[in-house]
Motif scaffolding. Sequence first.
Motif, PDB file in Angstrom:
ATOM      1  N   GLU A   1      12.374  68.350  38.884  1.00  0.00           N
ATOM      2  CA  GLU A   1      13.672  69.022  38.862  1.00  0.00           C
ATOM      3  C   GLU A   1      14.538  68.690  40.071  1.00  0.00           C
ATOM      4  OE1 GLU A   1      12.867  73.170  38.328  1.00  0.00           O
ATOM      5  OE2 GLU A   1      12.692  72.989  36.150  1.00  0.00           O
ATOM      6  N   THR A   2      13.910  68.507  41.238  1.00  0.00           N
ATOM      7  CA  THR A   2      14.707  68.320  42.453  1.00  0.00           C
ATOM      8  C   THR A   2      14.406  67.031  43.217  1.00  0.00           C
ATOM      9  OG1 THR A   2      13.134  69.558  43.847  1.00  0.00           O
ATOM     10  CG2 THR A   2      14.883  70.831  42.743  1.00  0.00           C
ATOM     11  N   GLY A   3      13.277  66.392  42.925  1.00  0.00           N
ATOM     12  CA  GLY A   3      12.891  65.220  43.719  1.00  0.00           C
ATOM     13  C   GLY A   3      13.042  63.890  43.022  1.00  0.00           C
ATOM     14  N   ILE A   4      13.394  63.936  41.733  1.00  0.00           N
ATOM     15  CA  ILE A   4      13.406  62.688  40.979  1.00  0.00           C
ATOM     16  C   ILE A   4      14.526  61.750  41.428  1.00  0.00           C
ATOM     17  CG2 ILE A   4      14.922  63.377  39.058  1.00  0.00           C
ATOM     18  CD1 ILE A   4      11.551  61.500  38.825  1.00  0.00           C
ATOM     19  N   ASP A   5      15.652  62.310  41.873  1.00  0.00           N
ATOM     20  CA  ASP A   5      16.758  61.457  42.332  1.00  0.00           C
ATOM     21  C   ASP A   5      16.356  60.624  43.547  1.00  0.00           C
ATOM     22  OD1 ASP A   5      18.602  62.171  40.378  1.00  0.00           O
ATOM     23  OD2 ASP A   5      19.295  63.920  41.495  1.00  0.00           O
ATOM     24  N   GLN A   6      15.574  61.237  44.444  1.00  0.00           N
ATOM     25  CA  GLN A   6      15.118  60.512  45.631  1.00  0.00           C
ATOM     26  C   GLN A   6      14.158  59.397  45.242  1.00  0.00           C
ATOM     27  OE1 GLN A   6      16.154  60.960  48.988  1.00  0.00           O
ATOM     28  NE2 GLN A   6      15.158  58.945  48.997  1.00  0.00           N
ATOM     29  N   ILE A   7      13.283  59.683  44.275  1.00  0.00           N
ATOM     30  CA  ILE A   7      12.349  58.658  43.797  1.00  0.00           C
ATOM     31  C   ILE A   7      13.118  57.470  43.224  1.00  0.00           C
ATOM     32  CG2 ILE A   7      10.600  58.126  42.049  1.00  0.00           C
ATOM     33  CD1 ILE A   7       9.572  60.994  42.379  1.00  0.00           C
ATOM     34  N   LEU A   8      14.108  57.753  42.382  1.00  0.00           N
ATOM     35  CA  LEU A   8      14.888  56.686  41.763  1.00  0.00           C
ATOM     36  C   LEU A   8      15.710  55.912  42.784  1.00  0.00           C
ATOM     37  CD1 LEU A   8      16.073  58.385  38.457  1.00  0.00           C
ATOM     38  CD2 LEU A   8      14.246  56.708  38.748  1.00  0.00           C
ATOM     39  N   GLU A   9      16.200  56.614  43.789  1.00  0.00           N
ATOM     40  CA  GLU A   9      16.954  55.933  44.841  1.00  0.00           C
ATOM     41  C   GLU A   9      16.053  54.957  45.586  1.00  0.00           C
ATOM     42  OE1 GLU A   9      19.475  56.910  48.920  1.00  0.00           O
ATOM     43  OE2 GLU A   9      19.071  58.523  47.477  1.00  0.00           O
ATOM     44  N   ASN A  10      14.817  55.380  45.878  1.00  0.00           N
ATOM     45  CA  ASN A  10      13.861  54.507  46.554  1.00  0.00           C
ATOM     46  C   ASN A  10      13.532  53.290  45.697  1.00  0.00           C
ATOM     47  OD1 ASN A  10      13.800  56.360  48.634  1.00  0.00           O
ATOM     48  ND2 ASN A  10      11.896  57.323  47.965  1.00  0.00           N
ATOM     49  N   VAL A  11      13.385  53.524  44.382  1.00  0.00           N
ATOM     50  CA  VAL A  11      13.087  52.425  43.460  1.00  0.00           C
ATOM     51  C   VAL A  11      14.237  51.415  43.447  1.00  0.00           C
ATOM     52  CG1 VAL A  11      12.729  51.811  41.035  1.00  0.00           C
ATOM     53  CG2 VAL A  11      11.567  53.808  42.000  1.00  0.00           C
ATOM     54  N   SER A  12      15.453  51.923  43.396  1.00  0.00           N
ATOM     55  CA  SER A  12      16.629  51.040  43.310  1.00  0.00           C
ATOM     56  C   SER A  12      16.792  50.177  44.548  1.00  0.00           C
ATOM     57  CB  SER A  12      17.893  51.871  43.080  1.00  0.00           C
ATOM     58  OG  SER A  12      18.193  52.663  44.222  1.00  0.00           O
ATOM     59  N   LYS A  13      16.247  50.616  45.666  1.00  0.00           N
ATOM     60  CA  LYS A  13      16.377  49.874  46.922  1.00  0.00           C
ATOM     61  C   LYS A  13      15.204  48.934  47.171  1.00  0.00           C
ATOM     62  CE  LYS A  13      19.160  53.438  49.221  1.00  0.00           C
ATOM     63  NZ  LYS A  13      19.222  54.423  50.333  1.00  0.00           N
ATOM     64  N   ASP A  14      14.286  48.851  46.199  1.00  0.00           N
ATOM     65  CA  ASP A  14      13.099  48.012  46.379  1.00  0.00           C
ATOM     66  C   ASP A  14      12.954  47.047  45.190  1.00  0.00           C
ATOM     67  OD1 ASP A  14      10.708  46.899  47.123  1.00  0.00           O
ATOM     68  OD2 ASP A  14       9.493  48.671  46.682  1.00  0.00           O
ATOM     69  N   PRO A  15      13.769  46.007  45.152  1.00  0.00           N
ATOM     70  CA  PRO A  15      13.779  45.090  44.002  1.00  0.00           C
ATOM     71  C   PRO A  15      12.552  44.185  43.902  1.00  0.00           C
ATOM     72  CG  PRO A  15      15.220  44.258  45.721  1.00  0.00           C
ATOM     73  CD  PRO A  15      14.761  45.609  46.180  1.00  0.00           C
ATOM     74  N   GLN A  16      11.668  44.244  44.888  1.00  0.00           N
ATOM     75  CA  GLN A  16      10.512  43.357  44.895  1.00  0.00           C
ATOM     76  C   GLN A  16       9.276  43.963  44.230  1.00  0.00           C
ATOM     77  OE1 GLN A  16      11.047  40.243  45.962  1.00  0.00           O
ATOM     78  NE2 GLN A  16      13.137  40.937  46.391  1.00  0.00           N
ATOM     79  N   ASN A  17       9.305  45.277  43.923  1.00  0.00           N
ATOM     80  CA  ASN A  17       8.098  45.940  43.426  1.00  0.00           C
ATOM     81  C   ASN A  17       8.349  46.735  42.145  1.00  0.00           C
ATOM     82  OD1 ASN A  17       5.968  45.486  45.628  1.00  0.00           O
ATOM     83  ND2 ASN A  17       7.701  46.246  46.824  1.00  0.00           N
ATOM     84  N   ASN A  18       7.290  46.907  41.365  1.00  0.00           N
ATOM     85  CA  ASN A  18       7.339  47.718  40.159  1.00  0.00           C
ATOM     86  C   ASN A  18       6.873  49.143  40.459  1.00  0.00           C
ATOM     87  OD1 ASN A  18       8.101  45.437  38.766  1.00  0.00           O
ATOM     88  ND2 ASN A  18       6.053  45.023  37.952  1.00  0.00           N
ATOM     89  N   TYR A  19       7.356  50.084  39.673  1.00  0.00           N
ATOM     90  CA  TYR A  19       6.979  51.493  39.804  1.00  0.00           C
ATOM     91  C   TYR A  19       6.654  52.034  38.409  1.00  0.00           C
ATOM     92  CZ  TYR A  19       8.867  51.415  44.567  1.00  0.00           C
ATOM     93  OH  TYR A  19       9.108  51.121  45.889  1.00  0.00           O
ATOM     94  N   ALA A  20       5.811  53.072  38.357  1.00  0.00           N
ATOM     95  CA  ALA A  20       5.446  53.652  37.068  1.00  0.00           C
ATOM     96  C   ALA A  20       5.547  55.173  37.103  1.00  0.00           C
ATOM     97  CB  ALA A  20       4.032  53.242  36.667  1.00  0.00           C
ATOM     98  N   PHE A  21       6.005  55.722  36.000  1.00  0.00           N
ATOM     99  CA  PHE A  21       6.069  57.169  35.800  1.00  0.00           C
ATOM    100  C   PHE A  21       5.248  57.455  34.549  1.00  0.00           C
ATOM    101  CE2 PHE A  21       7.973  61.258  34.699  1.00  0.00           C
ATOM    102  CZ  PHE A  21       8.129  61.855  35.943  1.00  0.00           C
ATOM    103  N   LEU A  22       4.100  58.124  34.732  1.00  0.00           N
ATOM    104  CA  LEU A  22       3.152  58.352  33.641  1.00  0.00           C
ATOM    105  C   LEU A  22       3.418  59.696  32.969  1.00  0.00           C
ATOM    106  CD1 LEU A  22      -0.128  57.218  35.450  1.00  0.00           C
ATOM    107  CD2 LEU A  22       1.596  55.806  34.301  1.00  0.00           C
ATOM    108  N   VAL A  23       3.401  59.681  31.645  1.00  0.00           N
ATOM    109  CA  VAL A  23       3.731  60.873  30.858  1.00  0.00           C
ATOM    110  C   VAL A  23       2.619  61.134  29.848  1.00  0.00           C
ATOM    111  CG1 VAL A  23       5.365  61.863  29.214  1.00  0.00           C
ATOM    112  CG2 VAL A  23       6.200  60.416  31.091  1.00  0.00           C
ATOM    113  N   VAL A  24       2.114  62.360  29.799  1.00  0.00           N
ATOM    114  CA  VAL A  24       1.125  62.721  28.789  1.00  0.00           C
ATOM    115  C   VAL A  24       1.798  62.688  27.413  1.00  0.00           C
ATOM    116  CG1 VAL A  24      -0.457  64.505  27.959  1.00  0.00           C
ATOM    117  CG2 VAL A  24      -0.146  64.149  30.418  1.00  0.00           C
TER     118      VAL A  24
END
Length: 278
Positions: free
Chosen positions: A63-86
């Motif tokens: 609810e409150t931290g996902i924007d920061q996660i996405l911002e970090n992802v957008s600034k790191d074009p060299q690596n992959n990230y995963a969000f796991l969902v049941v």
Amino acid sequence: MVFFIIGLGLGDHRDITVKGFEAVKTCKEIYLESYTSILGINRLLLQEFYGKEVIEADRECCETGIDQILENVSKDPQNNYAFLVVGDPFCATTHTDLFLRAVKLGIKVEVVHNASIINAIGCTGLQVYRFGETVSVPFFTEKWKPYSFYPKIKANLDHNLHTLVLLDIKVKEISEENLARGKKIYEAPRFMSTQVAVEQIIESDKQLGLNAIDEKTKCFGVARVGFETQKIVSGFLHEFLDIEMGPPLHSFVICAKELHPIEEEMFQFYRNNQQKID
């Protein structure tokens, strides 16, 4: 760089697809969403299976931290990230919102699908294309009893359609009292049982005066779908007030008024051969 949104299926760590597993192995950071559902194993076993750290994404994070996660992802074009969902990624609006936020930031997103209760409910023998709108039943409180889900059940019955009823879960919730006092004290996890769901469904029918259900309303209760201890029980609505389905997670189905002959045969099968917990 790719931001993967990966469905894990319904059971344990082995239910991830080969495609999903291969994607996870390429990722710098892996987040496990624990807000909308729970996995049948703990996070440490998942880490051991992947050989990588898995970071829990609880309600607060979603609810409150996902924007920061996405911002970090957008600034790191060299690596992959995963969000796991049941289950499957797009069976909850939380994950659709996540997808849209990522795309708007210019992040490349790839979705890996998996089984969810939406399609796995076919284990009851009911035809999946005969289901109407899915409803969610929240825990009632003394001050809050939303009956808004119930007219949807009636509408499905009026159209001779089945209703999949998703039951509330409460994980990392803060009570109103502690919230008012500014205390970050989490309540113990709570998972709605089919018994509680049926109590609230009957109450909703009486309070709204819709008379949509009666003693002849056929239903299915399912528990731990996809687990080795999966349990499926059929019966009439009021009978489920006394049927114990065992540990979570539970889901419920209110059947259409008329069943196809094969559906009726499956209803009788699970009524006469109720699966037992190991």
